[in-house]
Design a protein around this motif. Sequence first.
Motif, short mmCIF file in Angstrom:
data_model
loop_
_atom_site.label_atom_id
_atom_site.label_comp_id
_atom_site.label_asym_id
_atom_site.label_seq_id
_atom_site.Cartn_x
_atom_site.Cartn_y
_atom_site.Cartn_z
N LEU A 191 23.29 32.48 34.16
CA LEU A 191 23.08 31.43 32.87
C LEU A 191 23.04 31.91 31.67
N CYS A 192 22.90 33.32 31.44
CA CYS A 192 22.76 33.55 30.00
C CYS A 192 23.13 35.23 30.02
N VAL A 193 23.62 35.41 28.76
CA VAL A 193 24.02 36.95 28.45
C VAL A 193 23.84 37.28 27.02
N HIS A 194 23.45 38.73 27.06
CA HIS A 194 23.54 39.16 25.67
C HIS A 194 23.82 40.86 25.70
N TRP A 195 24.47 41.08 24.80
CA TRP A 195 25.26 42.60 24.78
C TRP A 195 24.83 43.22 23.60
N LYS A 196 24.26 44.60 23.70
CA LYS A 196 23.92 45.28 22.66
C LYS A 196 23.93 46.98 23.34
N ASP A 224 16.63 33.92 39.23
CA ASP A 224 15.60 34.23 38.62
C ASP A 224 15.30 35.83 38.47
N CYS A 225 16.61 36.24 38.29
CA CYS A 225 16.91 37.86 38.08
C CYS A 225 17.17 38.02 36.71
N ILE A 226 17.05 39.24 36.14
CA ILE A 226 17.65 39.72 35.06
C ILE A 226 18.45 41.09 35.44
N CYS A 227 19.60 41.26 34.92
CA CYS A 227 20.46 42.34 35.28
C CYS A 227 20.93 42.88 34.09
N ILE A 228 20.84 44.59 33.99
CA ILE A 228 21.13 45.28 33.12
C ILE A 228 22.64 45.83 33.36
N LEU A 229 23.57 45.76 32.83
CA LEU A 229 24.97 46.43 33.09
C LEU A 229 25.34 47.61 31.97
N ARG A 230 25.82 48.60 32.50
CA ARG A 230 26.29 49.74 31.68
C ARG A 230 27.76 49.84 31.94
N LYS A 231 28.48 50.32 30.94
CA LYS A 231 29.95 50.48 31.14
C LYS A 231 30.08 51.86 31.68
N ARG A 232 30.94 52.10 32.54
CA ARG A 232 31.01 53.33 33.21
C ARG A 232 32.02 54.30 32.25
N ASN A 233 31.58 55.47 32.08
CA ASN A 233 32.41 56.13 30.96
C ASN A 233 33.50 56.75 31.71
N GLU A 234 34.27 57.38 30.64
CA GLU A 234 35.64 57.77 30.87
C GLU A 234 35.73 58.68 32.29
N TRP A 271 18.32 41.02 23.47
CA TRP A 271 18.14 42.45 22.89
C TRP A 271 17.42 42.22 21.53
N SER A 272 16.47 42.92 21.16
CA SER A 272 15.96 43.13 19.94
C SER A 272 16.92 43.78 18.85
N PRO A 273 17.05 43.25 17.69
CA PRO A 273 18.04 43.81 16.77
C PRO A 273 17.27 45.13 16.14
N VAL A 274 15.80 45.08 16.17
CA VAL A 274 15.20 46.20 15.56
C VAL A 274 14.74 47.55 16.39
N HIS A 275 14.42 47.02 17.78
CA HIS A 275 13.85 48.00 18.47
C HIS A 275 14.98 48.40 19.70
N ASP A 276 15.05 49.64 19.94
CA ASP A 276 15.96 50.09 21.11
C ASP A 276 15.60 49.59 22.27
N ASN A 277 16.37 49.06 23.29
CA ASN A 277 15.88 48.83 24.52
C ASN A 277 14.87 47.85 24.91
N ILE A 278 14.78 46.92 23.91
CA ILE A 278 13.71 45.89 23.88
C ILE A 278 14.26 44.58 24.18
N LEU A 279 13.99 44.02 25.43
CA LEU A 279 14.78 42.64 25.61
C LEU A 279 13.60 41.64 25.73
N ALA A 280 13.89 40.18 25.45
CA ALA A 280 13.14 39.24 25.35
C ALA A 280 13.86 38.39 26.33
#
Lengths: 341, 160
Positions: free
Chosen positions: A248-253, A263-273, A311-320
């Motif tokens: 239903l929703c997505v945000h990217w920082k 009812d879940c939240i998922c966090i995804l990270r790009k696999r590096n080179e 994601w919070s624009p001012v704090h790192d890794n803080i998600l609402a």
Amino acid sequence: MGRLELQATLRGHVGTVWAVEWSPTGLLVSCGTDKTIRLWKLNPRESSYQLITAFSGNAFLRTTRDLSFSPDGRSLAVACFDATATVLELFGGKNPRFDPVVCLEGHDSEVKSVAYSSSGALLATCSRDRSVWIWEVGLDFEYNCIAVLHGHSADVKHVAWHPECELLVSSSYDDTMRVWVEDADDWFCSEVLSAHTGTVWGVAFEGAAMASVSSDESLIVWRRELVRNYPTFRVAARVDHLHDNGALCVHWKTLIASGGADDCICILRKRNEREQNTQSNEQITSNLTESWDVVAREQRAHTGDVNRVAWSPVHDNILASCGDDGLVRVWRYVDDDIQRG
Amino acid sequence: MDALDNPNPEVKVLSRERREPGKPLTLQQRVFEIIRDIRDPEHPHSLEELSVVDLNCINITNPPDDSPGHGKIWVSFTPTVPHCSLASIIGLSIQSKIRESGILNPKGEHYYKLKVTCVDGTHTSAGEINKQLGDKERVSAAFENPKILKVLRECTDHLP
């Protein structure tokens, strides 16, 4: 791998909370079926959030669906099911409060999403009436509609601006996304993206890339590339079966956060080179250029659908986040790999 | 309403013997009690009398025993005729009665998610109707729309 640590649960809304957004300075604002806009502030000493103002009045006749702060943090646009978008001015000072300054009328039915462009010069709205409107923001809260965009064949669910240029993406119940750009004062649809097979509920940009989520349960990462000298969005990665019953929703920082009807939240990270070298066969055959891994899954982030993550624009890794359970929650993403060194 | 979609529906004669006395109802039976007497938007008959719903059209998935989580209640109804223009209204009235009843949020850790669809092949635009009924935003907007609310009330006002 990582995990989400719950930082705070903000109570007060009655019924579904549809949207939560951060102001440029890190205030949190939420809205929902109770037609009330709530503004929350972090109290750093107690690391808790407190309600600093609530606005309802008679401004909204029906559910308030979506919110967008102007880049200067002074204006908050609110999308309402009563077919209007209302701009509230946020007065700062010791006792902040909202005052309605302009009501944007014109849509025939529910307004579902609002978004200020990154310069703050434009505001986009979209509606059940299948159209997308672009408003020019003048001095003293003067809003003039400069384009009414038709093309979608059903409700337009979400609008999102490119962070660096005046390019708008809309997503719809017709399962497509449309890219809108301007040429000599004329706005037109430059691309129709049809990689999803269900309602596209959300779109989020980071730089020139974007992520989209759909009731087809998948998340798609798009990159903009030149194809025959023409900038075009291409599917760079896709994550299937991410949220049961629909994403239903997505945000990217840096990291992508998504929420859904499971009812879940998922966090995804790009696999590096380096990790990328171990490409899956599936990836090689499908021309996908990147892989995204789910690094955290909060199984029961809300007792009901997760309607928005931000994601919070001012704090790192803080998600609402907010949900059908009437709650707003604040999380911290903790990367266990980094902690272990 | 000008012309009825289904002027002569088949009406089931019901025995009003509803359950074994003294025995607690199962969740499936409780859901059926909530929706069986909803009135068809076109006829002075109930959804049960018109065979739009029966006990077996209610499918329950229980929440996991050992961990917090949700179960599912899935109601699949059968429109009286395949071109019934009011199938969405029937679906909405089933949703609204079940939501109002509080049965989705019993006390404690567990809760239920609701899905209402019309049975595949029983309606000429079943896919479209099911997409609408599955769209939470459209459904919640419908419950705030005075015109739709008026029709819904006609289907459900006589209920307790």
